[in-house]
Design a protein around this motif. Structure first.
Motif, PDB file in Angstrom:
ATOM      1  N   LEU A 100       0.819  -1.206   0.000  1.00 20.39           N
ATOM      2  CA  LEU A 100       0.000   0.000   0.000  1.00 20.39           C
ATOM      3  C   LEU A 100       0.854   1.258   0.000  1.00 20.39           C
ATOM      4  CD1 LEU A 100      -2.737  -1.171   2.539  1.00 20.39           C
ATOM      5  CD2 LEU A 100      -3.114  -0.620   0.137  1.00 20.39           C
ATOM      6  N   ARG A 101       1.866   1.284   0.858  1.00 20.14           N
ATOM      7  CA  ARG A 101       2.647   2.531   0.954  1.00 20.14           C
ATOM      8  C   ARG A 101       3.496   2.760  -0.293  1.00 20.14           C
ATOM      9  NH1 ARG A 101       5.271  -0.545   5.058  1.00 20.14           N
ATOM     10  NH2 ARG A 101       7.459  -1.046   4.642  1.00 20.14           N
ATOM     11  N   TYR A 102       4.111   1.707  -0.833  1.00 25.79           N
ATOM     12  CA  TYR A 102       4.952   1.911  -2.012  1.00 25.79           C
ATOM     13  C   TYR A 102       4.115   2.354  -3.215  1.00 25.79           C
ATOM     14  CZ  TYR A 102       9.277   0.155   0.040  1.00 25.79           C
ATOM     15  OH  TYR A 102      10.409   0.011   0.808  1.00 25.79           O
ATOM     16  N   ASN A 103       2.945   1.767  -3.377  1.00 24.28           N
ATOM     17  CA  ASN A 103       2.075   2.180  -4.479  1.00 24.28           C
ATOM     18  C   ASN A 103       1.636   3.631  -4.324  1.00 24.28           C
ATOM     19  OD1 ASN A 103       2.219  -0.368  -5.640  1.00 24.28           O
ATOM     20  ND2 ASN A 103       0.348  -1.106  -4.669  1.00 24.28           N
ATOM     21  N   TRP A 104       1.312   4.005  -3.094  1.00 27.25           N
ATOM     22  CA  TRP A 104       0.861   5.379  -2.858  1.00 27.25           C
ATOM     23  C   TRP A 104       2.006   6.373  -3.020  1.00 27.25           C
ATOM     24  CZ3 TRP A 104       1.589   8.863   1.477  1.00 27.25           C
ATOM     25  CH2 TRP A 104       0.801  10.022   1.394  1.00 27.25           C
ATOM     26  N   PHE A 105       3.192   6.038  -2.504  1.00 29.10           N
ATOM     27  CA  PHE A 105       4.352   6.923  -2.688  1.00 29.10           C
ATOM     28  C   PHE A 105       4.605   7.185  -4.170  1.00 29.10           C
ATOM     29  CE2 PHE A 105       6.370   5.236   1.498  1.00 29.10           C
ATOM     30  CZ  PHE A 105       5.644   6.160   2.237  1.00 29.10           C
ATOM     31  N   GLU A 106       4.546   6.124  -4.976  1.00 28.53           N
ATOM     32  CA  GLU A 106       4.797   6.276  -6.412  1.00 28.53           C
ATOM     33  C   GLU A 106       3.714   7.137  -7.068  1.00 28.53           C
ATOM     34  OE1 GLU A 106       6.307   6.016 -10.262  1.00 28.53           O
ATOM     35  OE2 GLU A 106       7.203   5.915  -8.258  1.00 28.53           O
ATOM     36  N   GLU A 107       2.496   6.984  -6.618  1.00 26.99           N
ATOM     37  CA  GLU A 107       1.402   7.809  -7.159  1.00 26.99           C
ATOM     38  C   GLU A 107       1.649   9.288  -6.860  1.00 26.99           C
ATOM     39  OE1 GLU A 107      -3.365   8.450  -6.256  1.00 26.99           O
ATOM     40  OE2 GLU A 107      -2.464   6.472  -5.927  1.00 26.99           O
ATOM     41  N   ILE A 108       2.042   9.589  -5.625  1.00 25.98           N
ATOM     42  CA  ILE A 108       2.339  10.984  -5.247  1.00 25.98           C
ATOM     43  C   ILE A 108       3.539  11.491  -6.035  1.00 25.98           C
ATOM     44  CG2 ILE A 108       3.054  12.513  -3.363  1.00 25.98           C
ATOM     45  CD1 ILE A 108       0.165  11.616  -3.192  1.00 25.98           C
ATOM     46  N   ARG A 109       4.571  10.652  -6.175  1.00 26.94           N
ATOM     47  CA  ARG A 109       5.768  11.073  -6.904  1.00 26.94           C
ATOM     48  C   ARG A 109       5.425  11.504  -8.321  1.00 26.94           C
ATOM     49  NH1 ARG A 109       9.255   9.854 -10.619  1.00 26.94           N
ATOM     50  NH2 ARG A 109       8.026   8.044 -11.271  1.00 26.94           N
ATOM     51  N   ARG A 110       4.631  10.693  -9.001  1.00 30.75           N
ATOM     52  CA  ARG A 110       4.275  11.014 -10.390  1.00 30.75           C
ATOM     53  C   ARG A 110       3.336  12.211 -10.487  1.00 30.75           C
ATOM     54  NH1 ARG A 110       1.198   7.471 -11.960  1.00 30.75           N
ATOM     55  NH2 ARG A 110       1.303   5.756 -10.469  1.00 30.75           N
ATOM     56  N   ASN A 111       2.325  12.227  -9.635  1.00 32.91           N
ATOM     57  CA  ASN A 111       1.312  13.282  -9.724  1.00 32.91           C
ATOM     58  C   ASN A 111       1.828  14.647  -9.290  1.00 32.91           C
ATOM     59  OD1 ASN A 111      -0.493  11.355 -10.603  1.00 32.91           O
ATOM     60  ND2 ASN A 111      -1.504  11.096  -8.631  1.00 32.91           N
ATOM     61  N   GLU A 112       2.756  14.674  -8.347  1.00 34.05           N
ATOM     62  CA  GLU A 112       3.235  15.945  -7.792  1.00 34.05           C
ATOM     63  C   GLU A 112       4.602  16.358  -8.335  1.00 34.05           C
ATOM     64  OE1 GLU A 112       1.323  17.826  -6.002  1.00 34.05           O
ATOM     65  OE2 GLU A 112      -0.291  16.327  -5.911  1.00 34.05           O
ATOM     66  N   GLY A 113       5.173  15.574  -9.239  1.00 32.74           N
ATOM     67  CA  GLY A 113       6.397  15.989  -9.911  1.00 32.74           C
ATOM     68  C   GLY A 113       7.679  15.819  -9.117  1.00 32.74           C
ATOM     69  N   TYR A 114       7.731  14.795  -8.245  1.00 35.38           N
ATOM     70  CA  TYR A 114       8.972  14.517  -7.516  1.00 35.38           C
ATOM     71  C   TYR A 114       9.838  13.560  -8.342  1.00 35.38           C
ATOM     72  CZ  TYR A 114       6.959  16.777  -3.433  1.00 35.38           C
ATOM     73  OH  TYR A 114       6.412  17.714  -2.586  1.00 35.38           O
TER      74      TYR A 114
END
Length: 443
Positions: free
Chosen positions: A104-118
């Motif tokens: 759950l956390r790795y999938n969510w981290f990756e989603e935030i990374r892509r969506n927020e431009g990290y």
């Protein structure tokens, strides 16, 4: 003081990121991740803070979330938080709570990374975590990749605290009066990692007081060994793995010459998701009967005469498709059949095309898989022949026996074994007035 020079040196040595990159920090509120946040803030990197609430520790979990939210606010940093029903996810996917939380956390981290431009996600794992991971992998059984445990960088994940061990982190946090929250689950031995940390590692440290340093050196060697193996496997891929339209081929003689055989064959077949047990079964069957099948979650491997052929699983199973006079293109598995009509009576020598006397067609035609007992009259011959015998005589690979589409007339007669041989009854003759041209194309 904070170990800023060591922190920056490690980042540079491991090429974790470059100036100008934006880093998403995974912050739980514990001392490791909080120290990581302080270090990043001190060297002036553009960061954001991400926190997961797994809803596993009731009030304590809410306390952690509030602490991290306030920390991000005080540092004037972007803050991202999410809540998971971790137990429900674990039950639905039949995995442990720890594994569920990880997914759950790795999938969510990756989603935030892509969506927020990290550019990268930073995790606060340190040398002791690396030691524990290797020991867990060894206990459960592992390949070479499991021996190097946690790497400083993999894809978009970076671990900039791997230059520190737990004792050093404790000391740095204490000297710098850094506030953090304690996770009570860290002292519970019901989790495998905690058992290793609390009951196994202390005994190993009695044998080797520099355990973390020793493991760090070993991990670096194993990582180098894996990189070397990857290079050798890629050479093998180019030398013996032959890609064809109908699948991937490896000569059985080439497999027999591999040394060490199981290791190299496993690495060759790993992209197709074959496990070690299946690889051993393949090795044990190299001198067995042609036609033996082996399965992974995504592929099947077939011993076909002198080759091991790997194809996508279930690719051979396709529903019957119906062809009408108005049909222009129709898909069947991984191929496509087109149909055009012409008044020009012509014929080309092309196995991917069938030139059929249109007056003999009874619509709708059927495009289907081979069936046991199928017969046709091969073009140029007078007598019927079993399709299975035709496959054997023409040395058609076994996996194509079930994947080759068969074009059937409305009266049940085979018109064309697509891409191979047309039926003699439907050939063009002098009296033919209209031609139906069928063409096979790989998608």
């Amino acid at each position: 003081m904070l170990p800023l020079s060591q922190f920056q040196d490690f980042i540079e040595q491991q090429n974790l990121f470059v100036q100008g990159n934006r880093i998403l920090l995974a912050v739980s509120g514990g001392k490791d991740s909080v120290l990581m946040l302080h270090l990043f803030k001190a060297i002036g990197v553009d960061v954001g803070v991400a926190h997961c609430n797994f809803n596993l520790r009731a009030d304590e979990a809410q306390r952690d979330e509030s602490f991290v939210a306030l920390l991000a606010k005080n540092f004037e940093l972007p803050f991202y938080v999410t809540h998971f029903d971790t137990k429900k996810y674990a039950t639905e996917n039949k995995i442990s709570t720890q594994m569920a939380a990880r997914d759950l956390r790795y999938n969510w981290f990756e989603e935030i990374r892509r969506n927020e431009g990290y550019d990268y996600i930073a995790l606060a794992q340190h040398q002791n975590d690396a030691v524990e991971t290797v020991l867990i992998n060894l206990t459960r059984g592992t390949g070479i990749s499991g021996l190097h445990g946690i790497l400083p960088k993999r894809d978009f994940l970076i671990r900039p605290l791997l230059f520190l061990n737990r004792q050093q982190i404790d000391e740095i946090v204490k000297v710098n009066n850094i506030d953090f929250v304690e996770d009570s689950s860290n002292v519970s031995t019901k989790y495998t990692r905690n058992k290793i940390r609390l009951q196994v590692v202390p005994h190993l440290q009695e044998i080797n007081p520099n355990l973390e340093k020793t493991f760090a050196e070993n991990i670096a060697r194993f990582a180098d060994l894996e990189a070397f193996l990857d290079v050798q496997v890629q050479k093998l891929v180019h030398e013996i793995l032959v890609q064809r339209k109908d699948g991937s081929y490896i000569s059985l003689d080439e497999i027999s010459r591999l040394t060490p055989q199981k290791l190299l064959l496993y690495e060759l077949l790993k992209p197709f998701n074959f496990g070690e047990n299946v690889v051993q079964e393949i090795i044990d069957s190299l001198k067995g009967l042609s036609g033996t099948h082996f399965f992974s979650a995504t592929h099947q491997a077939i011993i076909n005469r002198n080759d091991l052929v790997i194809v996508e699983k279930n690719k051979s199973v396709a529903a019957n498709q119906f062809i009408h006079p108005t049909t222009e293109n129709i898909g069947f598995g991984n191929v496509e059949i087109s149909l055009v009509f012409t008044d020009e009576v012509k014929f080309e020598v092309d196995t991917n095309k069938a030139f059929v006397n249109a007056d003999k067609l009874i619509f709708p035609l059927v495009l289907r898989n081979w069936q046991n007992g199928d017969k046709f009259i091969p073009l140029g011959m007078r007598n019927p022949k079993k399709v299975s015998d035709y496959f054997i005589d023409t040395k058609v690979p076994l996996h194509l026996k079930s994947t080759t589409p068969i074009l059937v007339n409305g009266n049940g007669e085979i018109i064309w074994i697509t891409g191979m041989r047309q039926d003699n009854r439907y050939k063009l003759i002098t009296a033919t007035k209209k031609v139906a041209i069928f063409e096979l194309k790989i998608k």
